[in-house]
Design an enzyme around this catalytic site. Structure first.
Site, PDB file in Angstrom:
ATOM      1  N   SER A   8       0.856  -1.197   0.000  1.00 32.42           N
ATOM      2  CA  SER A   8       0.000   0.000   0.000  1.00 32.42           C
ATOM      3  C   SER A   8       0.884   1.236   0.000  1.00 32.42           C
ATOM      4  O   SER A   8       1.668   1.468   0.923  1.00 32.42           O
ATOM      5  CB  SER A   8      -0.891  -0.003   1.238  1.00 32.42           C
ATOM      6  OG  SER A   8      -1.535   1.255   1.328  1.00 32.42           O
ATOM      7  N   HIS A  33      -1.102  -1.034  -4.452  1.00 31.20           N
ATOM      8  CA  HIS A  33      -2.419  -0.666  -3.928  1.00 31.20           C
ATOM      9  C   HIS A  33      -2.387   0.828  -3.619  1.00 31.20           C
ATOM     10  O   HIS A  33      -1.540   1.296  -2.857  1.00 31.20           O
ATOM     11  CB  HIS A  33      -2.697  -1.484  -2.666  1.00 31.20           C
ATOM     12  CG  HIS A  33      -4.020  -1.225  -2.027  1.00 31.20           C
ATOM     13  ND1 HIS A  33      -5.190  -1.795  -2.473  1.00 31.20           N
ATOM     14  CD2 HIS A  33      -4.360  -0.454  -0.963  1.00 31.20           C
ATOM     15  CE1 HIS A  33      -6.192  -1.395  -1.709  1.00 31.20           C
ATOM     16  NE2 HIS A  33      -5.719  -0.572  -0.784  1.00 31.20           N
ATOM     17  N   ASP A  35      -4.517   4.007  -2.167  1.00 27.27           N
ATOM     18  CA  ASP A  35      -5.670   4.396  -1.345  1.00 27.27           C
ATOM     19  C   ASP A  35      -6.063   5.833  -1.648  1.00 27.27           C
ATOM     20  O   ASP A  35      -5.287   6.756  -1.411  1.00 27.27           O
ATOM     21  CB  ASP A  35      -5.299   4.273   0.138  1.00 27.27           C
ATOM     22  CG  ASP A  35      -5.167   2.824   0.559  1.00 27.27           C
ATOM     23  OD1 ASP A  35      -6.150   2.078   0.385  1.00 27.27           O
ATOM     24  OD2 ASP A  35      -4.089   2.439   1.033  1.00 27.27           O
ATOM     25  N   MET A  37      -8.629   8.856  -0.864  1.00 22.53           N
ATOM     26  CA  MET A  37      -9.531   9.274   0.220  1.00 22.53           C
ATOM     27  C   MET A  37      -9.953  10.725   0.020  1.00 22.53           C
ATOM     28  O   MET A  37      -9.121  11.572  -0.335  1.00 22.53           O
ATOM     29  CB  MET A  37      -8.803   9.170   1.558  1.00 22.53           C
ATOM     30  CG  MET A  37      -8.203   7.807   1.825  1.00 22.53           C
ATOM     31  SD  MET A  37      -7.299   7.823   3.372  1.00 22.53           S
ATOM     32  CE  MET A  37      -6.649   6.171   3.405  1.00 22.53           C
ATOM     33  N   HIS A  67      -8.077   1.772  -4.733  1.00 22.22           N
ATOM     34  CA  HIS A  67      -9.119   1.618  -3.708  1.00 22.22           C
ATOM     35  C   HIS A  67      -9.737   2.989  -3.451  1.00 22.22           C
ATOM     36  O   HIS A  67      -9.104   3.848  -2.844  1.00 22.22           O
ATOM     37  CB  HIS A  67      -8.442   1.038  -2.450  1.00 22.22           C
ATOM     38  CG  HIS A  67      -9.312   0.939  -1.253  1.00 22.22           C
ATOM     39  ND1 HIS A  67      -8.815   0.667   0.006  1.00 22.22           N
ATOM     40  CD2 HIS A  67     -10.662   1.057  -1.095  1.00 22.22           C
ATOM     41  CE1 HIS A  67      -9.792   0.633   0.872  1.00 22.22           C
ATOM     42  NE2 HIS A  67     -10.926   0.878   0.245  1.00 22.22           N
ATOM     43  N   MET A  69     -11.970   5.454  -1.644  1.00 30.34           N
ATOM     44  CA  MET A  69     -12.727   5.761  -0.422  1.00 30.34           C
ATOM     45  C   MET A  69     -13.323   7.148  -0.612  1.00 30.34           C
ATOM     46  O   MET A  69     -12.852   8.147  -0.056  1.00 30.34           O
ATOM     47  CB  MET A  69     -11.791   5.693   0.798  1.00 30.34           C
ATOM     48  CG  MET A  69     -11.431   4.257   1.163  1.00 30.34           C
ATOM     49  SD  MET A  69      -9.932   4.138   2.156  1.00 30.34           S
ATOM     50  CE  MET A  69      -8.717   4.033   0.856  1.00 30.34           C
ATOM     51  N   MET A 138     -12.392  -5.178   4.032  1.00 31.42           N
ATOM     52  CA  MET A 138     -11.563  -4.367   4.928  1.00 31.42           C
ATOM     53  C   MET A 138     -11.433  -5.089   6.264  1.00 31.42           C
ATOM     54  O   MET A 138     -12.433  -5.565   6.826  1.00 31.42           O
ATOM     55  CB  MET A 138     -12.185  -2.989   5.152  1.00 31.42           C
ATOM     56  CG  MET A 138     -12.233  -2.080   3.926  1.00 31.42           C
ATOM     57  SD  MET A 138     -10.642  -1.846   3.102  1.00 31.42           S
ATOM     58  CE  MET A 138      -9.661  -1.109   4.422  1.00 31.42           C
ATOM     59  N   ASP A 172      -7.453  -6.076   3.527  1.00 24.09           N
ATOM     60  CA  ASP A 172      -6.705  -4.811   3.604  1.00 24.09           C
ATOM     61  C   ASP A 172      -6.871  -4.230   5.003  1.00 24.09           C
ATOM     62  O   ASP A 172      -7.988  -3.954   5.430  1.00 24.09           O
ATOM     63  CB  ASP A 172      -7.289  -3.862   2.536  1.00 24.09           C
ATOM     64  CG  ASP A 172      -6.630  -2.492   2.508  1.00 24.09           C
ATOM     65  OD1 ASP A 172      -5.575  -2.304   3.132  1.00 24.09           O
ATOM     66  OD2 ASP A 172      -7.191  -1.614   1.822  1.00 24.09           O
TER      67      ASP A 172
HETATM   68  C1  DX5 Z   1      -6.744   1.907   5.033  1.00 26.10           C
HETATM   69  C2  DX5 Z   1      -6.187   1.539   3.702  1.00 26.10           C
HETATM   70  C3  DX5 Z   1      -5.142   0.508   3.724  1.00 26.10           C
HETATM   71  C4  DX5 Z   1      -3.901   0.858   4.493  1.00 26.10           C
HETATM   72  C5  DX5 Z   1      -3.278  -0.423   4.965  1.00 26.10           C
HETATM   73  O1  DX5 Z   1      -7.750   2.826   4.825  1.00 26.10           O
HETATM   74  O2  DX5 Z   1      -7.232   1.058   2.872  1.00 26.10           O
HETATM   75  O3  DX5 Z   1      -4.782   0.123   2.396  1.00 26.10           O
HETATM   76  O4  DX5 Z   1      -2.967   1.594   3.762  1.00 26.10           O
HETATM   77  O5  DX5 Z   1      -2.230  -0.128   5.807  1.00 26.10           O
HETATM   78  P1  DX5 Z   1      -1.705  -1.167   6.906  1.00 26.10           P
HETATM   79  O6  DX5 Z   1      -1.234  -2.378   6.166  1.00 26.10           O
HETATM   80  O7  DX5 Z   1      -0.602  -0.395   7.565  1.00 26.10           O
HETATM   81  O8  DX5 Z   1      -2.858  -1.456   7.824  1.00 26.10           O
HETATM   82 ZN    ZN Z   2      -6.720   0.220   0.895  1.00 24.50          ZN
END
Ligand code: DX5
Ligand code: ZN
Length: 219
Positions: A8, A33, A35, A37, A67, A69, A138, A172
Protein backbone atom coordinates in the site's frame (compact mmCIF):
# COMPACT_ATOMS: atom_id res chain seq x y z
CA UNK A 1 -5.67 -20.18 -5.15
CA UNK A 2 -2.45 -18.41 -5.99
CA UNK A 3 -1.69 -15.64 -3.48
CA UNK A 4 -1.00 -12.01 -4.44
CA UNK A 5 0.78 -9.40 -2.35
CA UNK A 6 0.02 -5.70 -2.80
CA UNK A 7 2.07 -3.02 -1.03
CA UNK A 8 0.00 0.00 0.00
CA UNK A 9 1.57 3.24 -1.21
CA UNK A 10 -0.01 5.09 1.72
CA UNK A 11 2.76 3.71 3.95
CA UNK A 12 5.59 4.70 1.61
CA UNK A 13 7.86 7.69 2.15
CA UNK A 14 5.86 10.55 0.55
CA UNK A 15 9.07 12.39 -0.28
CA UNK A 16 10.23 9.71 -2.71
CA UNK A 17 7.21 7.90 -4.05
CA UNK A 18 8.77 6.97 -7.41
CA UNK A 19 11.63 5.05 -5.82
CA UNK A 20 9.26 3.49 -3.28
CA UNK A 21 7.13 2.18 -6.17
CA UNK A 22 10.19 0.93 -8.06
CA UNK A 23 11.38 -0.82 -4.90
CA UNK A 24 8.08 -2.72 -4.62
CA UNK A 25 8.29 -3.77 -8.27
CA UNK A 26 11.89 -4.97 -7.88
CA UNK A 27 10.96 -6.98 -4.78
CA UNK A 28 8.33 -8.88 -6.78
CA UNK A 29 5.08 -7.30 -5.57
CA UNK A 30 2.07 -8.38 -7.61
CA UNK A 31 0.44 -4.92 -7.84
CA UNK A 32 0.56 -1.52 -6.15
CA UNK A 33 -2.42 -0.67 -3.93
CA UNK A 34 -3.35 3.02 -4.04
CA UNK A 35 -5.67 4.40 -1.34
CA UNK A 36 -7.76 7.32 -2.54
CA UNK A 37 -9.53 9.27 0.22
CA UNK A 38 -11.76 12.34 0.02
CA UNK A 39 -11.92 13.48 3.67
CA UNK A 40 -15.69 12.80 3.64
CA UNK A 41 -16.17 9.06 3.22
CA UNK A 42 -13.17 8.63 5.54
CA UNK A 43 -11.56 11.21 7.83
CA UNK A 44 -8.36 11.54 5.78
CA UNK A 45 -7.27 12.89 2.39
CA UNK A 46 -4.70 11.15 0.19
CA UNK A 47 -3.96 10.53 -3.47
CA UNK A 48 -5.67 11.59 -6.68
CA UNK A 49 -5.24 10.26 -10.24
CA UNK A 50 -1.73 11.81 -10.30
CA UNK A 51 -0.50 9.02 -8.01
CA UNK A 52 -1.77 6.36 -10.40
CA UNK A 53 0.02 8.09 -13.29
CA UNK A 54 3.18 8.32 -11.20
CA UNK A 55 2.97 4.61 -10.47
CA UNK A 56 2.57 3.81 -14.16
CA UNK A 57 5.64 5.90 -14.96
CA UNK A 58 7.78 4.47 -12.15
CA UNK A 59 6.93 0.81 -12.76
CA UNK A 60 4.97 0.37 -16.02
CA UNK A 61 4.60 -3.40 -15.58
CA UNK A 62 3.28 -3.26 -12.01
CA UNK A 63 -0.56 -3.36 -12.05
CA UNK A 64 -2.31 -0.48 -10.25
CA UNK A 65 -5.06 -1.45 -7.81
CA UNK A 66 -7.04 1.67 -6.91
CA UNK A 67 -9.12 1.62 -3.71
CA UNK A 68 -11.62 4.49 -3.83
CA UNK A 69 -12.73 5.76 -0.42
CA UNK A 70 -14.96 8.46 -1.87
CA UNK A 71 -18.46 9.43 -0.84
CA UNK A 72 -19.46 9.41 -4.51
CA UNK A 73 -16.88 7.65 -6.70
CA UNK A 74 -18.97 7.81 -9.90
CA UNK A 75 -17.71 11.17 -11.25
CA UNK A 76 -14.07 10.14 -10.74
CA UNK A 77 -13.94 6.69 -12.34
CA UNK A 78 -12.90 7.90 -15.76
CA UNK A 79 -10.04 10.03 -14.42
CA UNK A 80 -8.57 7.08 -12.54
CA UNK A 81 -8.95 4.79 -15.55
CA UNK A 82 -7.26 7.36 -17.82
CA UNK A 83 -4.43 7.76 -15.30
CA UNK A 84 -3.68 4.05 -15.70
CA UNK A 85 -5.68 2.12 -13.10
CA UNK A 86 -5.72 -1.62 -13.77
CA UNK A 87 -8.41 -2.33 -11.17
CA UNK A 88 -10.80 0.12 -9.53
CA UNK A 89 -12.46 -0.83 -6.24
CA UNK A 90 -15.67 0.83 -5.09
CA UNK A 91 -17.13 0.64 -1.58
CA UNK A 92 -20.57 -0.93 -1.15
CA UNK A 93 -21.18 1.83 1.43
CA UNK A 94 -20.58 4.64 -1.11
CA UNK A 95 -23.43 7.04 -1.86
CA UNK A 96 -23.84 6.07 -5.49
CA UNK A 97 -25.46 3.44 -7.67
CA UNK A 98 -22.86 0.78 -6.86
CA UNK A 99 -23.95 -1.61 -9.65
CA UNK A 100 -23.71 1.21 -12.21
CA UNK A 101 -20.27 2.18 -10.90
CA UNK A 102 -19.01 -1.42 -11.23
CA UNK A 103 -20.38 -1.62 -14.78
CA UNK A 104 -18.72 1.68 -15.64
CA UNK A 105 -15.35 0.48 -14.30
CA UNK A 106 -15.52 -2.53 -16.61
CA UNK A 107 -16.65 -0.38 -19.52
CA UNK A 108 -13.56 1.77 -18.95
CA UNK A 109 -11.42 -1.34 -19.44
CA UNK A 110 -10.49 -1.94 -15.79
CA UNK A 111 -11.20 -4.81 -13.43
CA UNK A 112 -13.97 -3.94 -11.02
CA UNK A 113 -13.78 -4.64 -7.31
CA UNK A 114 -16.35 -4.29 -4.55
CA UNK A 115 -15.13 -3.23 -1.10
CA UNK A 116 -16.92 -4.11 2.13
CA UNK A 117 -16.24 -2.39 5.45
CA UNK A 118 -15.39 -4.70 8.38
CA UNK A 119 -18.93 -5.00 9.69
CA UNK A 120 -20.89 -4.84 6.45
CA UNK A 121 -22.32 -8.37 6.09
CA UNK A 122 -20.49 -10.33 3.40
CA UNK A 123 -23.93 -11.27 2.07
CA UNK A 124 -24.21 -7.64 0.85
CA UNK A 125 -21.79 -8.62 -1.93
CA UNK A 126 -24.01 -11.34 -3.38
CA UNK A 127 -26.07 -9.17 -5.70
CA UNK A 128 -22.93 -7.55 -7.13
CA UNK A 129 -20.88 -10.70 -7.78
CA UNK A 130 -21.77 -10.93 -11.49
CA UNK A 131 -20.58 -7.33 -11.90
CA UNK A 132 -17.22 -7.59 -10.20
CA UNK A 133 -13.88 -9.31 -10.64
CA UNK A 134 -13.07 -9.53 -6.94
CA UNK A 135 -14.04 -8.57 -3.42
CA UNK A 136 -12.00 -6.54 -0.95
CA UNK A 137 -12.86 -7.16 2.68
CA UNK A 138 -11.56 -4.37 4.93
CA UNK A 139 -9.97 -5.75 8.07
CA UNK A 140 -9.80 -2.26 9.63
CA UNK A 141 -12.12 0.72 9.25
CA UNK A 142 -10.64 2.56 6.27
CA UNK A 143 -8.90 5.92 6.55
CA UNK A 144 -5.46 5.28 8.00
CA UNK A 145 -2.58 2.86 7.74
CA UNK A 146 -1.07 1.19 10.78
CA UNK A 147 -4.31 0.17 12.50
CA UNK A 148 -4.86 -3.11 14.36
CA UNK A 149 -6.30 -6.02 12.37
CA UNK A 150 -9.93 -6.84 13.26
CA UNK A 151 -10.31 -10.66 13.38
CA UNK A 152 -14.10 -10.43 13.48
CA UNK A 153 -14.02 -8.86 10.00
CA UNK A 154 -13.27 -12.36 8.66
CA UNK A 155 -16.78 -13.52 9.52
CA UNK A 156 -18.57 -14.60 6.37
CA UNK A 157 -15.44 -15.04 4.24
CA UNK A 158 -15.31 -18.86 4.51
CA UNK A 159 -18.89 -19.03 3.23
CA UNK A 160 -18.08 -16.65 0.37
CA UNK A 161 -15.01 -18.69 -0.55
CA UNK A 162 -17.06 -21.91 -0.52
CA UNK A 163 -19.72 -20.33 -2.73
CA UNK A 164 -17.21 -18.75 -5.12
CA UNK A 165 -14.03 -20.90 -5.24
CA UNK A 166 -12.44 -18.86 -8.05
CA UNK A 167 -13.30 -15.36 -6.81
CA UNK A 168 -10.30 -13.22 -5.87
CA UNK A 169 -10.81 -12.21 -2.23
CA UNK A 170 -8.55 -9.42 -0.96
CA UNK A 171 -8.03 -8.23 2.60
CA UNK A 172 -6.71 -4.81 3.60
CA UNK A 173 -5.76 -3.41 6.99
CA UNK A 174 -3.38 -4.67 9.66
CA UNK A 175 -2.03 -7.48 7.48
CA UNK A 176 1.35 -8.80 8.60
CA UNK A 177 3.00 -12.20 8.99
CA UNK A 178 0.95 -12.97 12.11
CA UNK A 179 -2.50 -11.92 10.82
CA UNK A 180 -2.13 -13.08 7.20
CA UNK A 181 -2.60 -16.79 8.01
CA UNK A 182 -5.93 -16.03 9.73
CA UNK A 183 -7.18 -14.22 6.63
CA UNK A 184 -5.76 -16.91 4.33
CA UNK A 185 -7.51 -19.70 6.23
CA UNK A 186 -10.77 -17.71 6.06
CA UNK A 187 -10.48 -17.71 2.26
CA UNK A 188 -8.53 -14.59 1.29
CA UNK A 189 -5.87 -14.92 -1.42
CA UNK A 190 -4.87 -11.29 -2.06
CA UNK A 191 -3.13 -9.33 0.68
CA UNK A 192 -2.64 -5.58 0.94
CA UNK A 193 0.11 -4.55 3.34
CA UNK A 194 1.30 -1.05 4.13
CA UNK A 195 3.24 -0.74 7.36
CA UNK A 196 4.30 -4.42 7.36
CA UNK A 197 6.26 -3.76 4.13
CA UNK A 198 7.22 -0.08 3.98
CA UNK A 199 7.69 0.11 7.75
CA UNK A 200 10.07 -2.86 7.83
CA UNK A 201 13.86 -2.50 7.87
CA UNK A 202 13.98 -4.54 4.65
CA UNK A 203 11.04 -4.48 2.21
CA UNK A 204 12.35 -7.62 0.49
CA UNK A 205 12.65 -9.60 3.72
CA UNK A 206 9.21 -8.44 4.86
CA UNK A 207 7.63 -9.51 1.55
CA UNK A 208 9.35 -12.89 1.86
CA UNK A 209 7.91 -13.31 5.36
CA UNK A 210 4.40 -12.61 4.07
CA UNK A 211 4.96 -15.34 1.44
CA UNK A 212 6.18 -17.70 4.19
CA UNK A 213 3.15 -16.80 6.30
CA UNK A 214 0.89 -17.77 3.38
CA UNK A 215 2.60 -21.16 3.08
CA UNK A 216 2.49 -21.71 6.86
CA UNK A 217 -1.25 -21.02 6.93
CA UNK A 218 -1.96 -24.37 5.32
CA UNK A 219 0.62 -26.53 7.13
C1 DX5 B 1 -6.74 1.91 5.03
C2 DX5 B 1 -6.19 1.54 3.70
C3 DX5 B 1 -5.14 0.51 3.72
C4 DX5 B 1 -3.90 0.86 4.49
C5 DX5 B 1 -3.28 -0.42 4.97
O1 DX5 B 1 -7.75 2.83 4.82
O2 DX5 B 1 -7.23 1.06 2.87
O3 DX5 B 1 -4.78 0.12 2.40
O4 DX5 B 1 -2.97 1.59 3.76
O5 DX5 B 1 -2.23 -0.13 5.81
P1 DX5 B 1 -1.71 -1.17 6.91
O6 DX5 B 1 -1.23 -2.38 6.17
O7 DX5 B 1 -0.60 -0.40 7.56
O8 DX5 B 1 -2.86 -1.46 7.82
ZN1 ZN C 1 -6.72 0.22 0.89
Amino acid sequence: MKPSFLPSLLAADPGRLESEIARAARAGADAMHLDVMDGVFVPNVSFGPWAVALCRRAAPDLPRNVHLMLRDPAPHLEAFAKAGATSILVHAESCCDVAAALRRVRALGCRAGLVLNPRTPVSAAERYLPLCDGILRMTVYPGFGGQAFMPDALAGLPELRAAAPDLPIMVDGGIDASTLPLAARAGANEFVAGSALYGAPSFETALASLRDAWRSAFC
